[in-house]
Design a protein around this motif. Sequence first.
Motif: not given
Length: 385
Positions: A103-109, A147-152, A181-188
């Motif tokens: 949670v510290v590394l990547m906070p929730f929205e 994760d906007k960089k990896n689009k997940t 969910y991977d937005f690039n590959n549309k894979y869940l």
Amino acid sequence: MRALFMFCLVLIAQSLFAQLTLQGKVIDSATGQPLANVSVFISNTSAGTTTKQDGSFSLSIPQGTYQIVFSYIGYTTKTFTTNTISNSFHIGLSPAENRLADVVLMPFEKDGWARWGKFFTDLFIGTTDEALQCIIQNTKTIRFRQDKKNKTLQAVAFEPLIITNKALGYKIQYQLEEFTYDFNNKYLFYQGYPLFMEMQGSRHKQKHWQEKRREVYEGSQMHFMRSLYRNTLMQEGFDVFRMLKTENEEKKRIKQALRYGPIPKDSSAYYENILAEPDEKSIIYSGRLTGDSIAFGINDITAGFQFDNYLYINYNKKKVPDAFLRSFPKSTANMASEITLLEKVILQVEANGNFHPQLALLNTGYWGWSEKISRILPFDYTYGR
């Protein structure tokens, strides 16, 4: 040979009624203190219990390979398979510190449910008619981070989800371990452990739930696996064919051509038609497959299931629900699915339809849509009940 095969199945079926009693104690791994009210259950069944004040528990389990889940709020979930444990054992649970560190590394929205709630529900619960009657009672425990960089997109639940499925008459306690969910590959990718509890209702409601469960079961992946195990695929209504997927070379060629210039006017209609095609082309081989052509006996209670490339599976006894055609209007009404193995393994299939490793099998087509929380049944479901 057929008579011998059926005789063996009778022996196997009788052995499946054998029950084992699992006993043990759950403690805090750091302090050694007993933990009370820990949820102990067989994943994807209706069999479960909780630990007593002294951390002890007793649970009847059927013969076979199952995942025994130990779940407690604030602690890391632990699972064991029934073929790796003894009848009596102790287990220590550790505080879920790693999740808090994440949670510290990547906070929730902030207000994540308002933004992602419907998206999560459609992917997890489904877009079936049954999904309209499914309610997640504790949505506040679900948090999202992108994760906007990896689009997940990742969803995390800090306590078991409590889901009421009024369509099938189940209350489900779902221990969500991962949802990405991977937005690039549309894979869940999601993983978790459900415990089913029968809902109470009038005799009329009970009859309605029985009919709905049977409707959901027919043509499901569980139905297929049970039929495969018994070598009755064709009798049960499953048409199975080998399938090969190849890259759409013409679409690839046109995409490369467009990098160097616009679409020629006299070829625009052709280009648009090709670009609308899938990236891969499917070749379905003739000749229906029988169960014993793709499965074999491993031991008295387990069948091995292995295949190359893809299998095309059509359930010929009914058509897809209207809700599927609303989601995929260009699809045919055939209840057709495609499966492939993400890794070269032999799936181990049991009489109740359970198979493992489950994460090695990828569903697309009808099962990719239907095998969601709103339509899944426990492995101890009995046909017609």
